[in-house]
Design a protein around this motif. Structure first.
Motif, mmCIF file in Angstrom:
data_model
loop_
_atom_site.group_PDB
_atom_site.id
_atom_site.type_symbol
_atom_site.label_atom_id
_atom_site.label_comp_id
_atom_site.label_asym_id
_atom_site.label_seq_id
_atom_site.Cartn_x
_atom_site.Cartn_y
_atom_site.Cartn_z
ATOM 1 N N TYR A 69 0.790 -1.225 0.000
ATOM 2 C CA TYR A 69 0.000 0.000 0.000
ATOM 3 C C TYR A 69 0.827 1.282 0.000
ATOM 4 N N ILE A 70 1.917 1.333 0.744
ATOM 5 C CA ILE A 70 2.682 2.572 0.836
ATOM 6 C C ILE A 70 3.559 2.769 -0.395
ATOM 7 N N HIS A 71 4.273 1.732 -0.788
ATOM 8 C CA HIS A 71 5.116 1.775 -1.990
ATOM 9 C C HIS A 71 4.688 0.658 -2.948
ATOM 10 N N PRO A 72 3.530 0.798 -3.601
ATOM 11 C CA PRO A 72 3.079 -0.270 -4.493
ATOM 12 C C PRO A 72 4.024 -0.436 -5.688
ATOM 13 N N ASP A 73 4.206 -1.683 -6.060
ATOM 14 C CA ASP A 73 5.118 -2.023 -7.140
ATOM 15 C C ASP A 73 4.545 -3.239 -7.863
ATOM 16 N N ALA A 74 5.024 -3.497 -9.044
ATOM 17 C CA ALA A 74 4.559 -4.658 -9.797
ATOM 18 C C ALA A 74 4.934 -5.965 -9.100
ATOM 19 N N GLN A 75 6.043 -5.954 -8.383
ATOM 20 C CA GLN A 75 6.488 -7.147 -7.666
ATOM 21 C C GLN A 75 6.087 -7.104 -6.187
ATOM 22 N N GLY A 76 5.111 -6.327 -5.825
ATOM 23 C CA GLY A 76 4.705 -6.174 -4.441
ATOM 24 C C GLY A 76 4.187 -7.448 -3.811
ATOM 25 N N ALA A 77 3.575 -8.308 -4.603
ATOM 26 C CA ALA A 77 3.044 -9.557 -4.047
ATOM 27 C C ALA A 77 4.147 -10.514 -3.620
ATOM 28 N N LEU A 78 5.356 -10.308 -4.097
ATOM 29 C CA LEU A 78 6.470 -11.168 -3.695
ATOM 30 C C LEU A 78 6.875 -10.962 -2.242
ATOM 31 N N VAL A 79 6.363 -9.905 -1.637
ATOM 32 C CA VAL A 79 6.703 -9.655 -0.245
ATOM 33 C C VAL A 79 6.124 -10.747 0.661
ATOM 34 N N PHE A 80 5.021 -11.361 0.294
ATOM 35 C CA PHE A 80 4.417 -12.396 1.135
ATOM 36 C C PHE A 80 5.349 -13.581 1.369
ATOM 37 N N PRO A 81 5.864 -14.231 0.331
ATOM 38 C CA PRO A 81 6.760 -15.359 0.631
ATOM 39 C C PRO A 81 8.117 -14.925 1.187
ATOM 40 N N VAL A 82 8.592 -13.749 0.804
ATOM 41 C CA VAL A 82 9.896 -13.294 1.300
ATOM 42 C C VAL A 82 9.819 -13.026 2.799
ATOM 43 N N VAL A 83 8.775 -12.361 3.245
ATOM 44 C CA VAL A 83 8.606 -12.099 4.676
ATOM 45 C C VAL A 83 8.455 -13.416 5.432
ATOM 46 N N ALA A 84 7.705 -14.352 4.869
ATOM 47 C CA ALA A 84 7.525 -15.644 5.531
ATOM 48 C C ALA A 84 8.845 -16.398 5.657
ATOM 49 N N VAL A 85 9.674 -16.356 4.636
ATOM 50 C CA VAL A 85 10.975 -17.032 4.700
ATOM 51 C C VAL A 85 11.869 -16.379 5.742
ATOM 52 N N TYR A 86 11.874 -15.049 5.804
ATOM 53 C CA TYR A 86 12.666 -14.355 6.829
ATOM 54 C C TYR A 86 12.150 -14.676 8.228
ATOM 55 N N GLN A 87 10.837 -14.719 8.382
ATOM 56 C CA GLN A 87 10.273 -15.052 9.688
ATOM 57 C C GLN A 87 10.635 -16.475 10.091
ATOM 58 N N TRP A 88 10.570 -17.409 9.145
ATOM 59 C CA TRP A 88 10.952 -18.793 9.449
ATOM 60 C C TRP A 88 12.427 -18.880 9.826
ATOM 61 N N ALA A 89 13.269 -18.132 9.126
ATOM 62 C CA ALA A 89 14.699 -18.166 9.445
ATOM 63 C C ALA A 89 14.947 -17.655 10.864
ATOM 64 N N ILE A 90 14.304 -16.568 11.244
ATOM 65 C CA ILE A 90 14.470 -16.032 12.596
ATOM 66 C C ILE A 90 13.926 -17.007 13.631
ATOM 67 N N LEU A 91 12.780 -17.611 13.359
ATOM 68 C CA LEU A 91 12.208 -18.568 14.309
ATOM 69 C C LEU A 91 13.089 -19.799 14.472
ATOM 70 N N LEU A 92 13.657 -20.287 13.395
ATOM 71 C CA LEU A 92 14.516 -21.463 13.501
ATOM 72 C C LEU A 92 15.831 -21.143 14.194
ATOM 73 N N ILE A 93 16.325 -19.920 14.027
ATOM 74 C CA ILE A 93 17.548 -19.517 14.731
ATOM 75 C C ILE A 93 17.280 -19.394 16.229
ATOM 76 N N ILE A 94 16.144 -18.840 16.600
ATOM 77 C CA ILE A 94 15.827 -18.647 18.018
ATOM 78 C C ILE A 94 15.403 -19.956 18.680
ATOM 79 N N LEU A 95 15.073 -20.960 17.894
ATOM 80 C CA LEU A 95 14.646 -22.241 18.450
ATOM 81 C C LEU A 95 15.754 -22.919 19.244
ATOM 82 N N LEU A 96 16.994 -22.817 18.804
ATOM 83 C CA LEU A 96 18.106 -23.468 19.492
ATOM 84 C C LEU A 96 18.339 -22.901 20.895
#
Length: 105
Positions: A69-96
């Motif tokens: 919404y703030i900075h709309p772009d043609a590739q804006g929908a790619l933020v959904f899987p990218v954010v999810a992958v970053y969140q998973w990486a942080i969660l798996l790092i903090i799991l240990l």
């Protein structure tokens, strides 16, 4: 969690099986963060998991709202899987560390 799901459903063009899988990918880090919070037994691990979950939720919603919404772009929908992958990486790092904190308790 609900904000991410709402934004994903509002921007859905077709309700297909692939889109549902896509939203499931985006939704799973939040479910795992809830699981980590309930799984934690010591006070320190509960505080760490709550803090990380809070930061993940705010950061994820901010990045998705910013890209959609703030900075709309043609590739804006790619933020959904990218954010999810970053969140998973942080969660798996903090799991240990959480595992070892819970093992001591």
């Amino acid at each position: 969690m609900l904000a991410t799901l709402g934004i994903g459903l509002l921007n859905l063009e077709k309700f297909t099986l692939g889109a549902i899988g896509y939203l499931f990918l985006v939704f799973t880090p939040y479910l795992f963060a809830i699981y980590l919070t309930t799984w934690s037994t010591s006070k320190a691990s509960i505080l760490i998991s709550l803090g990380v979950s809070f930061i993940l939720a705010l950061g994820g919603v901010f990045l998705i709202v910013d890209a959609m919404y703030i900075h709309p772009d043609a590739q804006g929908a790619l933020v959904f899987p990218v954010v999810a992958v970053y969140q998973w990486a942080i969660l798996l790092i903090i799991l240990l560390p959480l595992y070892f904190l819970n093992k001591k308790a």
